[in-house]
Design a protein around this motif. Structure first.
Motif, PDB file in Angstrom:
ATOM      1  N   LEU A 122       0.835  -1.198   0.000  1.00 32.18           N
ATOM      2  CA  LEU A 122       0.000   0.000   0.000  1.00 32.18           C
ATOM      3  C   LEU A 122       0.873   1.252   0.000  1.00 32.18           C
ATOM      4  O   LEU A 122       0.634   2.188  -0.773  1.00 32.18           O
ATOM      5  CB  LEU A 122      -0.942  -0.002   1.202  1.00 32.18           C
ATOM      6  N   THR A 123       1.879   1.270   0.836  1.00 32.97           N
ATOM      7  CA  THR A 123       2.789   2.417   0.891  1.00 32.97           C
ATOM      8  C   THR A 123       3.485   2.623  -0.452  1.00 32.97           C
ATOM      9  O   THR A 123       3.624   3.757  -0.926  1.00 32.97           O
ATOM     10  CB  THR A 123       3.829   2.206   2.014  1.00 32.97           C
ATOM     11  N   GLU A 124       3.907   1.524  -1.066  1.00 33.85           N
ATOM     12  CA  GLU A 124       4.575   1.596  -2.371  1.00 33.85           C
ATOM     13  C   GLU A 124       3.622   2.109  -3.444  1.00 33.85           C
ATOM     14  O   GLU A 124       4.019   2.893  -4.317  1.00 33.85           O
ATOM     15  CB  GLU A 124       5.130   0.227  -2.749  1.00 33.85           C
ATOM     16  N   ALA A 125       2.376   1.684  -3.400  1.00 34.70           N
ATOM     17  CA  ALA A 125       1.384   2.158  -4.373  1.00 34.70           C
ATOM     18  C   ALA A 125       1.172   3.655  -4.228  1.00 34.70           C
ATOM     19  O   ALA A 125       1.097   4.377  -5.235  1.00 34.70           O
ATOM     20  CB  ALA A 125       0.062   1.407  -4.195  1.00 34.70           C
ATOM     21  N   MET A 126       1.078   4.126  -3.003  1.00 33.75           N
ATOM     22  CA  MET A 126       0.882   5.561  -2.775  1.00 33.75           C
ATOM     23  C   MET A 126       2.095   6.355  -3.262  1.00 33.75           C
ATOM     24  O   MET A 126       1.949   7.420  -3.852  1.00 33.75           O
ATOM     25  CB  MET A 126       0.600   5.833  -1.299  1.00 33.75           C
ATOM     26  N   ALA A 127       3.283   5.809  -3.029  1.00 32.83           N
ATOM     27  CA  ALA A 127       4.506   6.491  -3.461  1.00 32.83           C
ATOM     28  C   ALA A 127       4.623   6.520  -4.984  1.00 32.83           C
ATOM     29  O   ALA A 127       5.233   7.441  -5.544  1.00 32.83           O
ATOM     30  CB  ALA A 127       5.731   5.809  -2.858  1.00 32.83           C
ATOM     31  N   ALA A 128       4.037   5.533  -5.668  1.00 30.63           N
ATOM     32  CA  ALA A 128       4.104   5.483  -7.136  1.00 30.63           C
ATOM     33  C   ALA A 128       3.334   6.648  -7.760  1.00 30.63           C
ATOM     34  O   ALA A 128       3.663   7.104  -8.860  1.00 30.63           O
ATOM     35  CB  ALA A 128       3.560   4.149  -7.640  1.00 30.63           C
ATOM     36  N   GLY A 129       2.313   7.114  -7.066  1.00 32.93           N
ATOM     37  CA  GLY A 129       1.533   8.240  -7.570  1.00 32.93           C
ATOM     38  C   GLY A 129       0.655   7.872  -8.748  1.00 32.93           C
ATOM     39  O   GLY A 129       0.523   6.707  -9.118  1.00 32.93           O
ATOM     40  N   GLY A 130       0.046   8.878  -9.324  1.00 33.99           N
ATOM     41  CA  GLY A 130      -0.761   8.713 -10.525  1.00 33.99           C
ATOM     42  C   GLY A 130      -1.951   7.786 -10.333  1.00 33.99           C
ATOM     43  O   GLY A 130      -2.506   7.657  -9.242  1.00 33.99           O
ATOM     44  N   ASP A 131      -2.333   7.140 -11.440  1.00 37.54           N
ATOM     45  CA  ASP A 131      -3.506   6.261 -11.425  1.00 37.54           C
ATOM     46  C   ASP A 131      -3.331   5.073 -10.494  1.00 37.54           C
ATOM     47  O   ASP A 131      -4.291   4.619  -9.866  1.00 37.54           O
ATOM     48  CB  ASP A 131      -3.818   5.776 -12.845  1.00 37.54           C
ATOM     49  N   GLU A 132      -2.102   4.565 -10.400  1.00 39.41           N
ATOM     50  CA  GLU A 132      -1.844   3.432  -9.505  1.00 39.41           C
ATOM     51  C   GLU A 132      -2.188   3.797  -8.066  1.00 39.41           C
ATOM     52  O   GLU A 132      -2.862   3.044  -7.360  1.00 39.41           O
ATOM     53  CB  GLU A 132      -0.385   3.007  -9.616  1.00 39.41           C
ATOM     54  N   ALA A 133      -1.750   4.963  -7.630  1.00 34.44           N
ATOM     55  CA  ALA A 133      -2.040   5.425  -6.271  1.00 34.44           C
ATOM     56  C   ALA A 133      -3.536   5.663  -6.093  1.00 34.44           C
ATOM     57  O   ALA A 133      -4.104   5.301  -5.058  1.00 34.44           O
ATOM     58  CB  ALA A 133      -1.259   6.698  -5.969  1.00 34.44           C
ATOM     59  N   LYS A 134      -4.172   6.243  -7.083  1.00 34.88           N
ATOM     60  CA  LYS A 134      -5.621   6.503  -6.988  1.00 34.88           C
ATOM     61  C   LYS A 134      -6.402   5.205  -6.823  1.00 34.88           C
ATOM     62  O   LYS A 134      -7.310   5.122  -6.002  1.00 34.88           O
ATOM     63  CB  LYS A 134      -6.105   7.260  -8.221  1.00 34.88           C
ATOM     64  N   ARG A 135      -6.049   4.187  -7.610  1.00 36.98           N
ATOM     65  CA  ARG A 135      -6.766   2.908  -7.522  1.00 36.98           C
ATOM     66  C   ARG A 135      -6.534   2.240  -6.173  1.00 36.98           C
ATOM     67  O   ARG A 135      -7.466   1.725  -5.551  1.00 36.98           O
ATOM     68  CB  ARG A 135      -6.330   1.990  -8.664  1.00 36.98           C
ATOM     69  N   ALA A 136      -5.295   2.232  -5.723  1.00 38.65           N
ATOM     70  CA  ALA A 136      -4.988   1.608  -4.427  1.00 38.65           C
ATOM     71  C   ALA A 136      -5.672   2.365  -3.292  1.00 38.65           C
ATOM     72  O   ALA A 136      -6.220   1.748  -2.365  1.00 38.65           O
ATOM     73  CB  ALA A 136      -3.481   1.568  -4.209  1.00 38.65           C
ATOM     74  N   PHE A 137      -5.665   3.684  -3.371  1.00 44.01           N
ATOM     75  CA  PHE A 137      -6.308   4.505  -2.347  1.00 44.01           C
ATOM     76  C   PHE A 137      -7.806   4.240  -2.304  1.00 44.01           C
ATOM     77  O   PHE A 137      -8.391   4.059  -1.227  1.00 44.01           O
ATOM     78  CB  PHE A 137      -6.027   5.989  -2.627  1.00 44.01           C
ATOM     79  N   ALA A 138      -8.449   4.194  -3.475  1.00 43.37           N
ATOM     80  CA  ALA A 138      -9.883   3.923  -3.539  1.00 43.37           C
ATOM     81  C   ALA A 138     -10.206   2.544  -2.959  1.00 43.37           C
ATOM     82  O   ALA A 138     -11.192   2.385  -2.233  1.00 43.37           O
ATOM     83  CB  ALA A 138     -10.383   4.028  -4.980  1.00 43.37           C
ATOM     84  N   ALA A 139      -9.382   1.561  -3.256  1.00 48.43           N
ATOM     85  CA  ALA A 139      -9.596   0.216  -2.703  1.00 48.43           C
ATOM     86  C   ALA A 139      -9.463   0.223  -1.186  1.00 48.43           C
ATOM     87  O   ALA A 139     -10.269  -0.385  -0.476  1.00 48.43           O
ATOM     88  CB  ALA A 139      -8.616  -0.771  -3.327  1.00 48.43           C
ATOM     89  N   MET A 140      -8.453   0.921  -0.685  1.00 46.56           N
ATOM     90  CA  MET A 140      -8.210   0.983   0.752  1.00 46.56           C
ATOM     91  C   MET A 140      -9.381   1.607   1.510  1.00 46.56           C
ATOM     92  O   MET A 140      -9.706   1.182   2.614  1.00 46.56           O
ATOM     93  CB  MET A 140      -6.933   1.781   1.034  1.00 46.56           C
ATOM     94  N   LEU A 141     -10.034   2.575   0.904  1.00 48.55           N
ATOM     95  CA  LEU A 141     -11.115   3.277   1.590  1.00 48.55           C
ATOM     96  C   LEU A 141     -12.272   2.365   1.968  1.00 48.55           C
ATOM     97  O   LEU A 141     -13.026   2.674   2.893  1.00 48.55           O
ATOM     98  CB  LEU A 141     -11.624   4.449   0.731  1.00 48.55           C
ATOM     99  N   ASP A 142     -12.412   1.238   1.294  1.00 48.02           N
ATOM    100  CA  ASP A 142     -13.490   0.300   1.595  1.00 48.02           C
ATOM    101  C   ASP A 142     -13.067  -0.793   2.578  1.00 48.02           C
ATOM    102  O   ASP A 142     -13.843  -1.710   2.845  1.00 48.02           O
ATOM    103  CB  ASP A 142     -13.994  -0.360   0.301  1.00 48.02           C
ATOM    104  N   MET A 143     -11.852  -0.728   3.087  1.00 49.07           N
ATOM    105  CA  MET A 143     -11.319  -1.799   3.935  1.00 49.07           C
ATOM    106  C   MET A 143     -11.251  -1.381   5.393  1.00 49.07           C
ATOM    107  O   MET A 143     -11.157  -0.210   5.710  1.00 49.07           O
ATOM    108  CB  MET A 143      -9.901  -2.174   3.480  1.00 49.07           C
TER     109      MET A 143
END
Length: 157
Positions: A122-143
């Protein structure tokens, strides 16, 4: 003694909390238990007053100061995990020992201390930025507890 350490205020359970953390997280230990030399506002002579301990390499002191102050999410320990097994182990230890779940990888232990059990993916996805971070962030919000496979899938799109 460390020059700087975190002081955590407990009602009366600093020793129990410190021993739980030491048993749960690698790099943790209880170093000393200090008893009050005299009566004080929230206790009596001989009661545990402070506990010197380490949580995952972070030096701490637990103070049994009474019920005056409560913990909040404004302070939390963030534990980075390598996989789902490690995430589950820490999450289940905290929540299963009288704690409670919260959103986005947060939980509280039975003493009210907040924890973020955060898989590195999750931390790596956020650090990647862009669409990858947006998708990971959106997924996390439901967890509540982070689902590593779901974060990895979100990263891939």
């Amino acid at each position: 003694m460390a020059k700087n350490r975190i002081c955590l205020w407990f009602d009366k359970d600093a020793e129990d909390a410190a021993r739980f953390y030491a048993a749960t997280f690698p790099g943790s230990a209880v170093h000393a238990v200090h008893r009050a030399p005299g009566d004080y506002p929230s206790g009596k002579a001989g009661d545990v007053l402070t506990v010197d301990f380490t949580v995952a390499g972070i030096p701490c002191i637990g103070l049994n100061g009474g019920a005056t102050f409560k913990h909040s999410e404004a302070f939390s320990f963030q534990i980075a995990t390598d996989d789902q097994e490690e995430t589950d182990r820490y999450w289940n230890a905290i929540v299963g020992n009288g704690g409670q779940e919260s959103a986005c990888g947060w939980c509280k232990d039975r003493w009210g201390i907040s924890w973020q059990i955060t898989p590195r993916v999750l931390t790596e996805a956020m650090a990647a930025g862009g669409d990858e971070a947006k998708r990971a962030f959106a997924a996390m919000l439901d967890m509540h507890k982070i689902d590593v496979a779901a974060i990895e899938a979100a990263r891939r799109g």
